[in-house]
Design an enzyme around this catalytic site. Structure first.
Site, PDB file in Angstrom:
ATOM      1  N   ASP A 116       0.841  -1.199   0.000  1.00  0.00           N
ATOM      2  CA  ASP A 116       0.000   0.000   0.000  1.00  0.00           C
ATOM      3  C   ASP A 116       0.881   1.256   0.000  1.00  0.00           C
ATOM      4  O   ASP A 116       0.383   2.381  -0.048  1.00  0.00           O
ATOM      5  CB  ASP A 116      -1.009   0.004   1.159  1.00  0.00           C
ATOM      6  CG  ASP A 116      -0.354   0.007   2.521  1.00  0.00           C
ATOM      7  OD1 ASP A 116       0.889  -0.084   2.594  1.00  0.00           O
ATOM      8  OD2 ASP A 116      -1.088   0.107   3.527  1.00  0.00           O
ATOM      9  N   SER A 117       2.218   1.054  -0.018  1.00  0.00           N
ATOM     10  CA  SER A 117       3.132   2.168  -0.297  1.00  0.00           C
ATOM     11  C   SER A 117       2.790   2.775  -1.658  1.00  0.00           C
ATOM     12  O   SER A 117       3.181   3.914  -1.953  1.00  0.00           O
ATOM     13  CB  SER A 117       4.590   1.682  -0.291  1.00  0.00           C
ATOM     14  OG  SER A 117       4.726   0.495  -1.046  1.00  0.00           O
ATOM     15  N   LYS A 150      -1.063  -9.418   3.025  1.00  0.00           N
ATOM     16  CA  LYS A 150      -0.300  -8.922   4.175  1.00  0.00           C
ATOM     17  C   LYS A 150      -1.191  -7.960   4.968  1.00  0.00           C
ATOM     18  O   LYS A 150      -1.974  -7.208   4.371  1.00  0.00           O
ATOM     19  CB  LYS A 150       0.965  -8.182   3.726  1.00  0.00           C
ATOM     20  CG  LYS A 150       1.743  -7.571   4.895  1.00  0.00           C
ATOM     21  CD  LYS A 150       3.133  -7.112   4.497  1.00  0.00           C
ATOM     22  CE  LYS A 150       3.214  -5.731   3.916  1.00  0.00           C
ATOM     23  NZ  LYS A 150       2.698  -4.637   4.770  1.00  0.00           N
ATOM     24  N   GLU A 177       9.694  -4.013  10.301  1.00  0.00           N
ATOM     25  CA  GLU A 177      10.080  -2.707   9.729  1.00  0.00           C
ATOM     26  C   GLU A 177      10.627  -1.783  10.819  1.00  0.00           C
ATOM     27  O   GLU A 177       9.988  -1.574  11.859  1.00  0.00           O
ATOM     28  CB  GLU A 177       8.875  -2.050   9.029  1.00  0.00           C
ATOM     29  CG  GLU A 177       9.221  -0.664   8.467  1.00  0.00           C
ATOM     30  CD  GLU A 177       8.235  -0.098   7.457  1.00  0.00           C
ATOM     31  OE1 GLU A 177       7.289  -0.804   7.070  1.00  0.00           O
ATOM     32  OE2 GLU A 177       8.444   1.067   7.054  1.00  0.00           O
TER      33      GLU A 177
HETATM   34  O1  KIV Z   1       3.569  -1.067   1.595  1.00  0.00           O
HETATM   35  C1  KIV Z   1       4.743  -1.487   1.538  1.00  0.00           C
HETATM   36  O2  KIV Z   1       5.469  -1.288   0.554  1.00  0.00           O
HETATM   37  C2  KIV Z   1       5.243  -2.243   2.685  1.00  0.00           C
HETATM   38  C3  KIV Z   1       6.714  -2.593   2.695  1.00  0.00           C
HETATM   39  C4  KIV Z   1       7.512  -1.407   3.013  1.00  0.00           C
HETATM   40  C5  KIV Z   1       6.994  -3.721   3.618  1.00  0.00           C
HETATM   41  O3  KIV Z   1       4.506  -2.538   3.570  1.00  0.00           O
END
Ligand code: KIV
Length: 299
Positions: free
Chosen positions: A59-60, A128, A197
């Site tokens: 979700d980044s 996730k 993280e």
């Molecule tokens: O959203 C994302 O890219 C993440 C990673 C940084 C683990 O959760």
């Protein structure tokens, strides 16, 4: 490019797909696991060809693709579209879809319904989610429904405000013990892997040692079983703030900028397109076309 049909975790894996249990075996063998984020078909294809094991449709995306200043605004529909694109491009790596904020916090039922959409509509292999505590029951519900779950503890960006901002977690002994207990509880609840993280290296090392499932670190030091980086950070494509754990393996933003500037200048000065970029027609067809035009103009 593959034309092979894919199937999600509920079906028989597409041939060539990394089997999920292989991840725990890689940990046993001391083989490092490579995870990267991706958000579209070309990046999925490139990551697959480069031999990564896991692709996270993170979700980044809300920040690096959609231009928001946090991950919170990402919606299920946006994440579904991005996940579909990645699974069209990637064949061997397991594709893990990040459940966006608000799509699993309400109840176990909401989490299962959201995750099923990612498996059925976007061919995700796993999902996730962030957090522990109340999330243990979500993990049990999801794995009970046959959906593999990757957990995410330490700095959890969806709830960064509660954590006091985007900063490292588990730096006091008490907080480190809490993280350690959370990781063990997430494993017991059925997760197949945990992202750590922004966690001090020794804490990540002890957690990794204590677990049978692999840890994937981002800002968690070298002793995790695997590492993950965000596509745009790794390639130098994101021009926002980069945390200290980012390593840039390329600086593509200036390269892309220079290419677009050259294109703009060649359009403006007429250097593009050249003969080789254009289509022709026979003299005979051209003559007929001109005649037809002359007739149209005369009427
Ligand atoms: O959203 C994302 O890219 C993440 C990673 C940084 C683990 O959760």
């Amino acid at each position: 490019m593959t034309t092979r049909p894919r199937q999600g975790s509920a079906g028989t894996p597409a041939s060539g797909k990394l089997p999920l249990p292989e991840l725990a075996e890689m940990k046993q063998r001391g083989e490092r696991i490579v995870m990267i984020t991706a958000y579209d078909a070309p990046s999925g294809r490139i990551a697959d060809a480069a031999g990564v094991d896991l692709i996270l449709v993170g979700d980044s995306a809300a920040m690096v693709v959609l231009g928001h200043d946090s991950t919170v605004p990402a919606t299920v529909d946006e994440m579904l579209m991005l996940t579909r694109a990645v699974t069209r491009g990637a064949d061997r790596p397991l594709v893990i879809a990040d459940l966006p904020f608000g799509s699993y916090q309400v109840s176990d039922e909401q989490a299962v319904e959201t995750a099923i959409r990612f498996v059925k509509e976007a061919s995700a292999d796993a999902i996730k989610l962030e957090g522990a505590g109340v999330m243990l029951s979500r993990v049990r519900a999801l794995t009970g429904a046959g959906i593999p779950v990757m957990a995410h503890v330490g700095l959890t960006p969806q709830t960064a405000t509660m954590l006091g901002g985007f900063k490292a977690q588990g730096r006091s002994a008490a907080k480190a013990v809490q993280l350690y207990d959370d990781a063990l509880a997430l494993q017991a609840a059925g997760c197949f892997s945990i992202v750590l993280e922004a966690v001090p290296s020794p804490v990540a090392a002890r957690i990794t040692e204590a677990l049978d499932i692999p840890t994937i670190g981002i800002g968690a030091g070298p002793d995790c079983d695997g590492q993950v980086l965000v596509w745009h950070d790794l390639l130098g494509l994101y021009e926002g703030h980069a945390p200290r754990f980012v390593k840039q393996y390329a600086e593509l933003a200036p390269t892309i900028g220079a290419a677009v500037e050259r294109y703009a200048s060649e359009v403006r000065n007429g250097a593009f397109p050249e003969e080789k970029h254009t289509y022709s027609m026979t003299d005979k067809e051209l003559a007929v076309f001109e005649e037809a035009l002359a007739e149209v103009r005369a009427n």
